[in-house]
Write an enzyme that holds these catalytic residues in place. Structure first.
Site, PDB file in Angstrom:
ATOM      1  N   TYR A  57       0.894  -1.157   0.074  1.00 37.33           N
ATOM      2  CA  TYR A  57       0.049   0.151   0.086  1.00 37.33           C
ATOM      3  C   TYR A  57       0.937   1.263   0.116  1.00 37.33           C
ATOM      4  O   TYR A  57       1.271   1.690   1.061  1.00 37.33           O
ATOM      5  CB  TYR A  57      -0.985   0.067   1.339  1.00 37.33           C
ATOM      6  CG  TYR A  57      -2.069  -1.027   1.356  1.00 37.33           C
ATOM      7  CD1 TYR A  57      -2.390  -1.794   0.362  1.00 37.33           C
ATOM      8  CD2 TYR A  57      -2.850  -1.257   2.648  1.00 37.33           C
ATOM      9  CE1 TYR A  57      -3.287  -2.789   0.370  1.00 37.33           C
ATOM     10  CE2 TYR A  57      -3.876  -2.044   2.529  1.00 37.33           C
ATOM     11  CZ  TYR A  57      -3.994  -3.018   1.313  1.00 37.33           C
ATOM     12  OH  TYR A  57      -5.111  -3.660   1.567  1.00 37.33           O
ATOM     13  N   LEU A 213     -17.993  -1.762   1.536  1.00 43.58           N
ATOM     14  CA  LEU A 213     -18.886  -0.770   1.015  1.00 43.58           C
ATOM     15  C   LEU A 213     -18.765  -0.265  -0.426  1.00 43.58           C
ATOM     16  O   LEU A 213     -18.914   0.615  -0.981  1.00 43.58           O
ATOM     17  CB  LEU A 213     -18.288   0.671   1.821  1.00 43.58           C
ATOM     18  CG  LEU A 213     -18.301   0.542   3.208  1.00 43.58           C
ATOM     19  CD1 LEU A 213     -17.917   1.920   3.781  1.00 43.58           C
ATOM     20  CD2 LEU A 213     -19.859   0.270   3.666  1.00 43.58           C
ATOM     21  N   GLY A 214     -18.194  -1.931  -1.237  1.00 45.69           N
ATOM     22  CA  GLY A 214     -18.042  -1.436  -2.662  1.00 45.69           C
ATOM     23  C   GLY A 214     -16.430  -1.211  -2.931  1.00 45.69           C
ATOM     24  O   GLY A 214     -15.781  -0.747  -1.849  1.00 45.69           O
ATOM     25  N   PHE A 217     -11.786   0.769  -6.917  1.00 47.15           N
ATOM     26  CA  PHE A 217     -11.148   0.640  -7.904  1.00 47.15           C
ATOM     27  C   PHE A 217     -11.842   0.647  -9.237  1.00 47.15           C
ATOM     28  O   PHE A 217     -11.529   0.898 -10.288  1.00 47.15           O
ATOM     29  CB  PHE A 217     -10.482  -0.737  -8.227  1.00 47.15           C
ATOM     30  CG  PHE A 217      -9.445  -0.878  -7.098  1.00 47.15           C
ATOM     31  CD1 PHE A 217      -8.138  -0.604  -7.398  1.00 47.15           C
ATOM     32  CD2 PHE A 217      -9.583  -1.757  -6.143  1.00 47.15           C
ATOM     33  CE1 PHE A 217      -7.249  -0.568  -6.548  1.00 47.15           C
ATOM     34  CE2 PHE A 217      -8.194  -1.932  -5.021  1.00 47.15           C
ATOM     35  CZ  PHE A 217      -7.194  -1.409  -5.468  1.00 47.15           C
ATOM     36  N   LEU A 224     -23.568   1.187  -2.046  1.00 45.97           N
ATOM     37  CA  LEU A 224     -24.212   2.384  -1.391  1.00 45.97           C
ATOM     38  C   LEU A 224     -25.445   2.805  -1.976  1.00 45.97           C
ATOM     39  O   LEU A 224     -26.354   3.369  -1.349  1.00 45.97           O
ATOM     40  CB  LEU A 224     -23.179   3.349  -1.075  1.00 45.97           C
ATOM     41  CG  LEU A 224     -21.932   2.918  -0.288  1.00 45.97           C
ATOM     42  CD1 LEU A 224     -21.042   4.193   0.039  1.00 45.97           C
ATOM     43  CD2 LEU A 224     -22.143   2.510   1.185  1.00 45.97           C
TER      44      LEU A 224
END
Length: 288
Positions: A57, A213-214, A217, A224
């Site tokens: 990351y 929450l989806g 990317f 949502l």
């Protein structure tokens, strides 16, 4: 906050994912470094004791921020990382799946986080698609497990986790060793990992949902904006994000969520008491 075992730790079912702390595309420095540090410190203040991160990351960025914000770490803070991928100079996601690469990445995580031991490390099975489990390569997977077991037995990691896997991966791994957590994509719209979740539930293994929450990317995020999530949010008097988290937590007691954000306000919203307690109220309404 409700808790569930993750190896030797008892963690709150709402954790924090560090993926959104680096710059756009999880690459490079954060837009606002002070805000990123503030988010991490506020997370611990709110009682979060499970932080999910990865050396890739940034790369290096998320771990460096965690160390700067929180070191020396609280004794009950479970730092969980993952190995199996790397980034090139322009931010492309590349596999790093060989056993020597896994070992090097574990050691690099320890160095950048400035800790002697991680609560757990997830072996991420690379598929080229962050939302899809990787295929089963039995010979390679056996060698990967050997490297992970060695790192655990040497005390570098407290437990072995798996990420982006199938039920076949899980069964092969359990035939060889204890698995303390599984991290797969799972949300109201995408339940393709349901068989893996069911297998974890049967065995009391923590199932860490990502993309709850989806996914950031993809431009289109149907979670949502889903009519059911919107309707339940209105009924419960909470935000769609809280409703989506509450739904995930209502599915099974071993489900953990790790919503990430670079905003203190969104962090506080995700951790709001209503989001933690509305799971029970939503359970009768969820669509199986």
């Amino acid at each position: 906050m409700q808790t569930f075992p993750l190896g030797s730790f008892s963690v709150g079912r709402i954790g924090f994912g560090a993926m959104q702390l680096p710059g756009p595309g999880v690459f490079g420095p954060p837009r606002d470094r002070d805000q990123a540090l503030a988010v991490l410190r506020r997370a611990v203040e709110l009682g979060i004791n499970h932080i999910d991160t990865a050396q890739f990351y940034g790369p290096d960025v998320a771990n460096t921020l965690i160390r700067e914000a929180l070191h020396p770490y609280p004794a009950d803070l479970a730092l969980v990382s993952k190995v199996g991928a790397r980034r090139d100079d322009v931010g492309a996601w590349l596999p790093a799946q060989q056993p020597d690469e896994l070992r090097a990445d574990i050691e690099q995580n320890l160095a950048t986080l400035d800790t002697d031991r991680l609560a757990a490390v997830n072996l991420r099975i690379h598929s080229g698609d962050p939302s899809a489990p990787g295929p089963v390569d039995r010979e390679l997977f056996d060698r990967q497990l050997t490297a992970m077991i060695q790192a655990r037995d040497e005390g570098l990691i407290g437990g072995i986790g798996l990420s982006s896997i199938t039920t076949e991966h899980l069964q092969i791994a359990l035939d060889r060793t204890e698995i303390v957590c599984v991290q797969n994509p799972y949300n109201y719209v995408d339940r393709s990992s349901q068989p893996v979740l069911d297998a974890c539930t049967e065995r009391d293994i923590a199932f860490v949902s990502f993309f709850t929450l989806g996914s950031g990317f993809f431009a289109d995020n149907p979670v949502l904006g889903h009519p059911d999530i919107q309707r339940n949010a209105q009924r419960l008097g909470c935000s769609p994000a809280q409703a989506a988290l509450a739904w995930a937590l209502s599915v099974a007691p071993n489900v953990l969520v790790i919503p990430g954000t670079s905003s203190v306000r969104h962090l506080e919203e995700n951790c709001d008491f209503g989001a933690r307690t509305s799971a029970e109220r939503m359970s009768a309404h969820r669509n199986r």
